[in-house]
Enzyme design. Structure first.
Site, PDB file in Angstrom:
ATOM      1  CG  ASP A 134     -19.380 -34.223 -23.790  1.00  0.00           C
ATOM      2  OD1 ASP A 134     -19.829 -35.352 -23.552  1.00  0.00           O
ATOM      3  OD2 ASP A 134     -18.309 -34.022 -24.416  1.00  0.00           O
ATOM      4  CG  ASP A 194     -19.233 -37.016 -26.688  1.00  0.00           C
ATOM      5  OD1 ASP A 194     -18.371 -36.107 -26.754  1.00  0.00           O
ATOM      6  OD2 ASP A 194     -19.518 -37.588 -25.622  1.00  0.00           O
ATOM      7  CG  ASP A 245     -22.354 -38.070 -23.254  1.00  0.00           C
ATOM      8  OD1 ASP A 245     -23.142 -38.969 -23.609  1.00  0.00           O
ATOM      9  OD2 ASP A 245     -21.130 -38.236 -23.154  1.00  0.00           O
TER      10      ASP A 245
HETATM   11  P1  GTP Z   1     -14.202 -36.197 -27.200  1.00  0.00           P
HETATM   12  O1  GTP Z   1     -15.645 -36.312 -26.851  1.00  0.00           O
HETATM   13  O2  GTP Z   1     -13.593 -37.515 -27.525  1.00  0.00           O
HETATM   14  O3  GTP Z   1     -13.948 -35.170 -28.226  1.00  0.00           O
HETATM   15  O4  GTP Z   1     -13.410 -35.698 -25.898  1.00  0.00           O
HETATM   16  P2  GTP Z   1     -14.033 -35.257 -24.514  1.00  0.00           P
HETATM   17  O5  GTP Z   1     -12.938 -34.691 -23.702  1.00  0.00           O
HETATM   18  O6  GTP Z   1     -15.236 -34.397 -24.711  1.00  0.00           O
HETATM   19  O7  GTP Z   1     -14.430 -36.669 -23.862  1.00  0.00           O
HETATM   20  P3  GTP Z   1     -15.796 -37.158 -23.228  1.00  0.00           P
HETATM   21  O8  GTP Z   1     -16.965 -36.661 -23.972  1.00  0.00           O
HETATM   22  O9  GTP Z   1     -15.671 -38.639 -23.105  1.00  0.00           O
HETATM   23  O10 GTP Z   1     -15.789 -36.598 -21.763  1.00  0.00           O
HETATM   24  C1  GTP Z   1     -15.863 -35.222 -21.439  1.00  0.00           C
HETATM   25  C2  GTP Z   1     -15.680 -35.017 -19.972  1.00  0.00           C
HETATM   26  O11 GTP Z   1     -16.759 -35.583 -19.255  1.00  0.00           O
HETATM   27  C3  GTP Z   1     -14.416 -35.692 -19.440  1.00  0.00           C
HETATM   28  O12 GTP Z   1     -13.801 -34.815 -18.541  1.00  0.00           O
HETATM   29  C4  GTP Z   1     -14.888 -36.879 -18.668  1.00  0.00           C
HETATM   30  O13 GTP Z   1     -14.107 -37.099 -17.529  1.00  0.00           O
HETATM   31  C5  GTP Z   1     -16.296 -36.477 -18.284  1.00  0.00           C
HETATM   32  N1  GTP Z   1     -17.167 -37.646 -18.292  1.00  0.00           N
HETATM   33  C6  GTP Z   1     -17.459 -38.454 -19.322  1.00  0.00           C
HETATM   34  N2  GTP Z   1     -18.309 -39.427 -18.944  1.00  0.00           N
HETATM   35  C7  GTP Z   1     -18.567 -39.210 -17.664  1.00  0.00           C
HETATM   36  C8  GTP Z   1     -19.409 -39.840 -16.696  1.00  0.00           C
HETATM   37  O14 GTP Z   1     -20.078 -40.835 -16.944  1.00  0.00           O
HETATM   38  N3  GTP Z   1     -19.438 -39.266 -15.460  1.00  0.00           N
HETATM   39  C9  GTP Z   1     -18.709 -38.154 -15.168  1.00  0.00           C
HETATM   40  N4  GTP Z   1     -18.781 -37.631 -13.960  1.00  0.00           N
HETATM   41  N5  GTP Z   1     -17.915 -37.550 -16.033  1.00  0.00           N
HETATM   42  C10 GTP Z   1     -17.847 -38.064 -17.259  1.00  0.00           C
HETATM   43 MN    MN Z   2     -16.975 -35.202 -25.566  1.00  0.00          MN
HETATM   44 MN    MN Z   3     -19.096 -37.386 -23.596  1.00  0.00          MN
END
Ligand code: GTP
Ligand code: MN
Ligand code: MN
Length: 373
Positions: free
Chosen positions: A206, A204, A297
């Site tokens: 973020d 995704d 996100d």
């Molecule tokens: P990929 O998206 O798979 O490439 O890896 P990523 O490291 O970006 O994973 P992800 O998008 O799932 O999460 C990014 C960061 O946001 C991570 O450190 C998570 O701990 C944090 N995170 C994800 N979802 C939530 C949530 O609902 N609440 C909080 N506080 N943190 C979140």
């Molecule tokens: Mn991510």
């Molecule tokens: Mn995410």
């Protein structure tokens, strides 16, 4: 030399946030195997085994050389008996029997397929499995029981299975910034998550959104998403309101958050070659569309919490888990994406940079590119 290797393994600290973990490392075959076992443990509801394998894998990711013998892990933290068996088999045979068995098991395969749907967690997937669901096609019979999120996840399944490239993430950034800036021209938008850690692709994109004037943030997220929706760019979204009575003990943070699926226009729409129909007779009009579904996100935080939210949303998930565990157990402080609270002194620690947060915790600074724990 083996002496310097011994020294290196003895110097590896126990918490993931005390180590530098680059994106690319020297023991991928082993960490992939350990992560399969971690995932399988999580599918079986065993948090302890999940953490055990995840920690062992994370330690090996920070190792500055390629393992040649299982003897070399004897001084490493978290690399106990079970992990050593895996490491030894991979080093000697190139495969680990337990991992192969797990990969071939119906439970693992079904759970992996089901949890890869947006909106489906382990608990839901496990319930479905016990109800006889084995594959995505079995879900059609469940029709009415799916949440709106899961329906969107299934509808855009093929697109969402593809990873998002860095270039696509840049296009998403322009789209999101455009929407937010049409309401607040000087809004601050930062790409977080894996891309901030230097990943070339992700599941995704973020973003963290803030502004020095808190009033400017009121209602901004909903307005911007509605604006994008009006332009036909939003396939699904769910805004989770900011939780007013947020308590530090919650696992979830309390920031206003939007979980969405965006229709990303193709930078240069792929023209189907004249031969495409011969190769792929089923080529339907869907594959001629000029957009791709991408998970996005969006998180909004007050300016005063920005660096805590930035640290919290940059990841990796394991790095975050280790930071919070270190804070609580070693420093008696409670860390989350809102701030840092000293439990004994009963005071908060404001921060104006990520470096300052690491300093509050007595940790050497770890830049985002080394947080791939
Ligand atoms: P990929 O998206 O798979 O490439 O890896 P990523 O490291 O970006 O994973 P992800 O998008 O799932 O999460 C990014 C960061 O946001 C991570 O450190 C998570 O701990 C944090 N995170 C994800 N979802 C939530 C949530 O609902 N609440 C909080 N506080 N943190 C979140
Ligand atoms: Mn991510
Ligand atoms: Mn995410």
């Amino acid at each position: 030399s083996s002496v310097s290797r011994d020294k290196a393994t003895q110097e590896i600290p126990a918490y993931g946030c005390q180590r530098r973990t680059p994106l690319h490392h020297h023991n991928k075959e082993i960490t992939d195997a350990l992560e399969i076992l971690a995932l399988s443990a999580s599918f079986q509801g065993s948090e302890a085994r999940f953490l055990g394998f995840t920690r062992a894998s994370s330690v090996l990711k920070s190792l500055p050389f390629r393992l040649q013998s299982v003897e070399e892990v004897k001084d490493l933290p978290w690399c106990g008996g079970h992990s050593q068996t895996v490491i030894q088999e991979i080093l000697e045979d190139g495969v680990c029997r337990e991992v192969e068995t797990v990969k071939n098991s119906e439970h693992f395969q079904s759970m992996k397929a089901l949890t890869s749907i947006f909106g489906v967690g382990i608990r839901t997937a496990d319930k479905w499995y016990r109800d006889g669901v084995r594959s995505l096609s079995d879900l059609n019979n469940l029709g009415g029981k799916l949440t709106a999120e899961q329906k969107a996840g299934l509808l855009h399944y093929t697109d969402l299975q593809q990873s998002v490239t860095r270039e696509e993430a840049g296009t998403v950034e322009q789209l999101i910034k455009g929407a937010l800036q049409s309401f607040v021209p000087d809004v601050r938008v930062t790409m977080t998550g894996g891309f901030r850690r230097g990943k070339q692709e992700g599941h995704d994109v973020d973003f963290l959104i803030t502004h020095p004037d808190e009033e400017a943030l009121n209602g901004l997220l909903r307005k911007a998403v509605a604006w994008l929706d009006g332009k036909g760019s939003v396939l699904y979204y769910h805004v989770r309101a900011r939780s007013q009575n947020f308590s530090g003990s919650n696992t979830m943070d309390g920031h206003e958050t939007c979980y969405s699926i965006i229709a990303l226009p193709n930078v240069c729409p792929e023209k189907p070659s004249p031969d495409a129909e011969k190769i792929e007779p089923d080529l339907d009009k869907n594959s001629l569309r000029n957009w791709k579904a991408v998970r996005v996100d969006l998180v909004v935080c007050p300016y005063s919490e920005y660096f805590y939210a930035l640290l919290g949303w940059t990841g990796s998930k394991h790095f975050e888990r280790e930071l919070r565990r270190f804070s609580l157990h070693v420093k008696k402080m409670s860390l989350n994406s809102h701030g840092l609270f000293d439990i004994q002194k009963k005071c908060h620690h404001p921060a104006t940079s990520e470096e300052e947060i690491f300093a509050h915790l007595g940790l050497p600074y770890v830049p985002p590119s080394e947080r791939n724990a």
